[in-house]
Scaffold this active site. Structure first.
Site, short mmCIF file in Angstrom:
data_model
loop_
_atom_site.label_atom_id
_atom_site.label_comp_id
_atom_site.label_asym_id
_atom_site.label_seq_id
_atom_site.Cartn_x
_atom_site.Cartn_y
_atom_site.Cartn_z
CG HIS A 171 -127.71 51.92 33.80
ND1 HIS A 171 -128.87 52.60 33.86
CD2 HIS A 171 -128.38 50.94 34.58
CE1 HIS A 171 -129.80 52.28 34.61
NE2 HIS A 171 -129.31 51.18 35.20
CB CYS A 185 -131.67 49.49 33.61
SG CYS A 185 -131.49 48.47 35.14
CD GLU A 239 -127.83 54.83 31.07
OE1 GLU A 239 -128.62 54.73 32.05
OE2 GLU A 239 -127.77 54.00 30.25
#
Length: 555
Positions: free
Chosen positions: A528, A396, A530
């Protein structure tokens, strides 16, 4: 026909806290869900946050931890991420509520005459709205069992209405509700033995709300002995076998297996009047073996600003990043070692000396964030990673800074900046999109955020294309306000940067990279990744990053 029309009986498990917060209600909730899912039941999870905030989006990550974003764009508590990872599922905003949300709905209903002239009261109308939300989440997931984590601890005024909700739900259907208290059992150094008195008081506080726990999860540094189990059972009015020892463990992914040593899933199924089913924890056993068997270390540096408070490292600010690193490292058979580097250490007089230390790491990550503090240091780290060919993953804001560093030092735009850092810069390479500027001018800051899942198209022949298994289109979760300015894309590409992922209309840059011939792994994502990493399905971007770090460095 009568059998077909019979309403499905849904079961509910409330997980509440005792003594102190931060000792594992979220992991307990996640582990209970994982165990029951392994027994063949359909399970979903709900988090109740006792805050007036409508969502977690405005909360400081150093105080409250990471803001976890769901597919539908809801900004939630980090425990929602644990639920998704342990249950290997995708949750929605129906699985998350705050005090603010509940009150907002009740007030809106009152204004819209939905109570038909009744006097709207805190009780029963607030608990009834909470029950409605719980049942809606269970129905949406078609769950046999819904595990509900109530934030805070017993005895607090903030969560008393949610405990009242649980009491009312049990009163309505006693066989369908079970209660689990997660309570801390301290071992004072001057005493040298576990003390159960705080837990006894916590159970009495819960009793005063009309609730008796079926199970007590006894959190402690070491395993609980028989004497302490007997004491808790006697003074907390609970069966001895329903006191579950929960000592500290090396990895949170051991917790389901530890719980099952004390037959937790059988105890819960019995309390809910459900017939046991055969379970299979082979997948979890294999995961824990990977966690413990990794010998070779991979050293990853995370350069950020949201984890340092005094002498303490607050890793909760980046919990999804940490877990995604672990999943990919374990998949590759190595042990992840994470190093926390403050971006401000790479600014000022010690910059050169600190920069030189970066070469000892296998990879560098600059995660998401907001604001201008620490930017100079992050840009210095990114430049070093690019020049010294250290594997780099920008997440990001980390991608936006990667683009800025390239613009300044390679593409010749010395004054390149972001509107977030310097709104008066000559070259706003990172900017807010035109259709969002009006919202910002109107101070509708929430409306300027790109939140939740968005599609991206991948370019053939790029690292991203290979990483994602040669898929043409992917979907990833976002949480940001600024974008790569389309006006500068050609200049950046002419200088050698590749935008390997874009929005379907080509306007938004989703992935930036340097080709493998130039750098082993210099990749940034506007999204993102993750948020979608799972213990049994590591995210491919993190896995490729780890693989690049493990390759021998060329001299």
């Amino acid at each position: 026909m009568a059998e077909q029309n019979k309403k499905k009986i849904r079961k509910y498990i409330f997980v509440v806290g005792g003594v102190m917060s931060g000792v594992g209600k979220g992991i307990t909730t996640s582990s209970i869900g994982a165990l029951l899912k392994a027994r063949g039941f359909s399970v979903t999870a709900i988090k109740i946050d006792p805050y007036i905030n409508i969502d977690a989006g405005t909360m400081n990550p150093t105080e409250h931890g990471e803001v976890f974003v769901l597919e539908d764009g809801d900004e939630t508590d980090q425990d929602m991420g644990n639920y998704e990872r342990f249950l290997d599922t995708t949750l929605s905003r129906t699985n998350y509520m705050t005090t603010g949300r509940v009150y907002q709905t009740v007030i809106e209903n009152e204004r819209n005459l939905k109570y038909k002239g009744k006097c709207v009261q805190v009780v029963p109308h607030i608990p009834l709205e909470v029950i409605r939300r719980i049942e809606k989440a269970a129905e949406k997931a078609d769950a046999d069992i819904t595990v509900i984590e109530v934030g805070g601890t017993a005895g607090e005024y903030e969560n008393i209405l949610f405990l009242e909700t649980a009491r009312m739900l049990e009163l309505r259907s006693p066989d369908d509700v079970s209660f689990v208290m997660v309570s801390y059992i301290p071992t004072p150094k001057m005493v040298g033995e576990m003390k159960t008195k705080p837990t006894q008081h916590a159970v009495r506080a819960l009793n005063s709300a009309g609730i008796q726990p079926n199970v007590i999860i006894a959190r402690s540094e070491g395993p609980m002995d028989t004497v302490r189990k007997d004491k808790i059972a006697t003074f907390c009015n609970i069966k001895k076998e329903n006191v579950i020892s929960a000592p500290d463990v090396e990895s949170i992914y051991e917790v389901p297996l530890n719980f099952e040593k004390d037959h937790l899933s059988d105890i819960l199924l019995e309390s809910l009047k459900l017939k046991p089913r055969d379970g299979d924890l082979k997948e979890w056993n294999n995961l824990v073996k990977k966690v413990k068997n990794g010998k070779k270390e991979v050293h990853i540096a995370i350069v950020g600003k949201y984890f340092q408070t005094g002498n303490f490292v607050l890793s909760d600010s980046y919990v999804s990043v940490i877990e995604s690193i672990k999943f990919s490292a374990w998949q590759e058979g190595v042990k992840p070692v994470i190093h926390w580097l403050s971006s401000e250490d790479f600014e000022g007089k010690n910059t050169a000396a600190n920069i030189r230390t970066l070469s000892k790491y296998h990879g560098i990550i600059v995660p998401g964030g907001f604001g201008s503090r620490g930017i100079v240091g992050k840009l210095a780290v990114i430049e070093h990673a690019r020049k010294k060919k250290i594997p780099y993953l920008g997440l990001c804001y980390g991608m936006q800074l990667q683009v800025l560093e390239f613009a300044r030092n390679v593409a010749g735009m010395k004054n390149a900046s972001s509107r977030e850092i310097d709104p008066d810069a000559a070259d706003l390479v990172i900017d807010i999109m035109p259709d969002q500027k009006k919202k910002m001018e109107e101070e509708d800051y929430g409306g300027t955020m790109r939140l939740g899942a968005y599609p991206a198209l991948l370019k053939k022949g790029t690292i991203a294309y290979e990483v994602y298994g040669k898929k043409k289109e992917i979907s990833e979760r976002h949480r940001h306000r600024y974008e790569v300015n389309p006006e500068y894309v050609k200049r950046l590409e002419d200088a050698g940067l590749i935008f390997s992922g874009t929005s379907p209309d080509g306007e938004l840059m989703e992935i930036a990279e340097l080709p493998r011939g130039v750098h082993p792994f210099f990749v940034g994502s506007q999204f993102h990744p993750e948020f979608k990493g799972r213990p049994f399905a590591p995210h491919p971007l993190f896995t490729s990053f780890i693989k690049a770090g493990l390759k021998p460095k060329k001299k």
